[in-house]
Scaffold this motif. Sequence first.
Motif, PDB file in Angstrom:
ATOM      1  N   UNK A 135      -0.168  10.051  -8.175  1.00 33.97           N
ATOM      2  CA  UNK A 135       0.609   8.911  -7.679  1.00 33.97           C
ATOM      3  C   UNK A 135      -0.251   7.966  -6.844  1.00 33.97           C
ATOM      4  N   UNK A 136      -1.432   8.445  -6.441  1.00 30.58           N
ATOM      5  CA  UNK A 136      -2.295   7.620  -5.604  1.00 30.58           C
ATOM      6  C   UNK A 136      -3.055   6.612  -6.454  1.00 30.58           C
ATOM      7  N   UNK A 137      -2.866   5.346  -6.150  1.00 30.86           N
ATOM      8  CA  UNK A 137      -3.548   4.296  -6.916  1.00 30.86           C
ATOM      9  C   UNK A 137      -4.896   3.959  -6.261  1.00 30.86           C
TER      10      UNK A 137
ATOM     11  N   UNK B  90      -1.645   6.368   1.758  1.00 30.68           N
ATOM     12  CA  UNK B  90      -1.782   7.788   2.077  1.00 30.68           C
ATOM     13  C   UNK B  90      -3.255   8.218   2.067  1.00 30.68           C
TER      14      UNK B  90
ATOM     15  N   UNK C 262       1.265  17.392   2.932  1.00 30.81           N
ATOM     16  CA  UNK C 262       1.158  16.270   3.880  1.00 30.81           C
ATOM     17  C   UNK C 262       0.962  16.778   5.313  1.00 30.81           C
TER      18      UNK C 262
ATOM     19  N   UNK D  48       5.764   8.559  11.549  1.00 28.26           N
ATOM     20  CA  UNK D  48       5.657   9.031  10.169  1.00 28.26           C
ATOM     21  C   UNK D  48       6.888   8.696   9.332  1.00 28.26           C
ATOM     22  N   UNK D  49       8.073   8.576  10.003  1.00 25.12           N
ATOM     23  CA  UNK D  49       9.280   8.237   9.240  1.00 25.12           C
ATOM     24  C   UNK D  49       9.172   6.829   8.659  1.00 25.12           C
TER      25      UNK D  49
ATOM     26  N   UNK E 182      -5.298   5.675  12.933  1.00 20.16           N
ATOM     27  CA  UNK E 182      -4.255   4.742  12.481  1.00 20.16           C
ATOM     28  C   UNK E 182      -4.318   3.448  13.283  1.00 20.16           C
TER      29      UNK E 182
ATOM     30  N   UNK F 143      -4.637   7.129   5.271  1.00 20.46           N
ATOM     31  CA  UNK F 143      -4.174   7.935   6.407  1.00 20.46           C
ATOM     32  C   UNK F 143      -4.870   9.299   6.432  1.00 20.46           C
TER      33      UNK F 143
ATOM     34  N   UNK G 156      -0.911  13.942   7.546  1.00 23.78           N
ATOM     35  CA  UNK G 156      -0.088  12.732   7.392  1.00 23.78           C
ATOM     36  C   UNK G 156       1.239  12.936   8.122  1.00 23.78           C
ATOM     37  N   UNK G 157       1.780  14.136   8.033  1.00 25.24           N
ATOM     38  CA  UNK G 157       3.005  14.484   8.761  1.00 25.24           C
ATOM     39  C   UNK G 157       2.684  15.520   9.832  1.00 25.24           C
TER      40      UNK G 157
ATOM     41  N   UNK H 138       5.633   6.695   6.039  1.00 26.88           N
ATOM     42  CA  UNK H 138       5.674   7.451   4.781  1.00 26.88           C
ATOM     43  C   UNK H 138       6.899   7.123   3.941  1.00 26.88           C
TER      44      UNK H 138
ATOM     45  N   UNK I 118       0.837  -1.222   0.000  1.00 27.31           N
ATOM     46  CA  UNK I 118       0.000   0.000   0.000  1.00 27.31           C
ATOM     47  C   UNK I 118       0.862   1.258   0.000  1.00 27.31           C
TER      48      UNK I 118
ATOM     49  N   UNK J  28       0.917   3.961  -2.975  1.00 29.13           N
ATOM     50  CA  UNK J  28       0.403   5.226  -2.416  1.00 29.13           C
ATOM     51  C   UNK J  28      -1.073   5.149  -2.022  1.00 29.13           C
TER      52      UNK J  28
END
Lengths: 388, 243
Positions: B83-85, A208, B46, A382-383, A217, A211, B51-52, A386, A201, A205
């Motif tokens: 880029x997101x599938x 993402x 992000x 996140x490291x 999560x 998320x 996400x970040x 992602x 996944x 991508x």
Amino acid sequence: MREVFLKELREMFRDKRVRSTAFLGPIILIFGLLFLLSSVIGNLAKPQSVKVHLLENTPAAWVKRFEAEKYQVQFVKSEAEGRKLITDGKARTLVVFDGPTEAKVQKVRVLFDESEQLGQIGKERILGVFRVLNEKKLAGYLKGQNVTPEMVSEIAPEAVNIGVTKDKGAGEFLVGFLPYLIVIWAFYGGMSSASDLVAGEKERSTLETLLISPVSRTHIVLGKIFALGVICFLSSLSSLVGLGIFVGVRPPGSEMMLNKGLGINGSTVVLAIALLIPLVLMMASLLILISSYAKNAREAQTYLSLGSFVVIMPAMFSQFIGLTEFGKAAWVDYVPVLNVANHLRLALLSKPDFAGAGVAIVVNLILALLAGWIAVRMFHKETIITRA
Amino acid sequence: MVIAKELTKEFSGGKLAVSNVSFTARPGEIFGLLGVNGAGKTTTLRMLSTVLTPTAGSATVQGFDVVKEPTKVRESIGFLSTSTALYGRLSGKEVLQYFGRLYGLSNEKIKERIEVVESLLKLGEFWNRNCDSYSTGQKQRVSIARTILHDPPVLFFDEPTAGLDIVSAQTVMEFIESCRAAGKTVIFSTHIMSEVERLCDHIAVIHDGKLVADGRTDDIRAGRRLEEAFLDLVGYQKELTHA
């Protein structure tokens, strides 16, 4: 979490790789393996399948005796020719009748190659034939002297089985084999899916978008763990389906493997399920943890292959635990994988140890929670989540 | 509305991806986030999409803090990137139903919204097939549908036309324009100047993680072509000349 769980299950059931490796694979593999082993064992057990080489000048009475015992008798011209056939692996044994000794006893040499298992087996069988003949002759002589065998015996030994009676418990082969298969497929069944569930996944991508959705999560990772746990569980049971087909088909030679039935009853099934649930949760958590760490599916496969050794080693040891003193040792209950395999073994022997099984269940549950907790923590890093 | 205040992101190893970036994107306008590859655009998006986590600074989306109220932020945004599938073994319709449930929509609401996006993006002809079998354009249409299914007030587009053919790219551009017309707050990250000139009302230029310009498109352009203005802002100097 429910939505993630259901979606992952739906996707995995639609995946041909999962269907073939997690479900069909164990069925075909187990059935094929058992079929092969049963035919080998069956062949070994048949007297007519054992070849014996004799010299051409062997007395006809001995030739007839071997043929009566259903040996495949083949002749060689000389001892040298027979020796060559044995060293070339083309003959198992050569029986040479050397004539009577000074005590007028027929001297016989059985030539074989110690490095060849079939030669050793052949040698033992032929010596067994001669042993029976000697015993018969001795019994006849004693009878002529009005002496019973007991009168010339020092002791009268008798082996008494106080264990499982013949109609209970699985055959020795299955007791060693079955628990190993069940625990090993609990891991391997989930391997192909695991690499796709998180690392795959990340690579595509799609993680993402997940998320960015309002689902936490923690719920995402738990949904994935439970879905993978179901696959691991079903894969583990698929190995039993392979066994079930083998039992149903009962190919030639299988009677020696199934001589004591399967040793499976209601309580065995309940205990097996109770042991398996924490095990598959632990396996699924471990698989997701590894997959979360990897950058992509290929990297995940590499890590998972390495991780599989952690499962294989105790699982393999479980096959031989019956030959050691460890089967009843308390520490075994604390070793994941081995503890489940050992308690499945005991259950198949109709000697379930519920207290020990309880310890194993608790230990595996704790480890499942620990692995799950680490996986959740990893999902929040996140490291890691992602990196792709 | 999206407000970023001195937003900073430092990755482990000390790499400063975004440094003190501040801007405001308002409803009914398309806010262009410009920069070369690796400038910090995606990292900024992000952080805004939770996400970040920012190392320093703050940001709000529709008034919700991205660090303190991440769930509220996620409920308010839609995110689209090439880029997101999609999930290859699910059909387009199943993908939409799945995300509808993830966004907490009721079954009736999901049905209603799916009907809306289906007619808007003309998905009906293919959406019962698995996503694996879709063309790039079909995938992008389903992705757009997924992005707007929960009718978010804020939309992030991260290089949404990269790799698309001209027809698919046109669909995306028209869709982004329709978002502005619907009064949504749109942040559009790209390095394709023609798209920026066509779409963006407001521009922020990021270079090496820092904000080097922020203003109305016409003001940034200052009578030049946008491409020239952009190259000036990122300090580009002509390096190659014919002998």
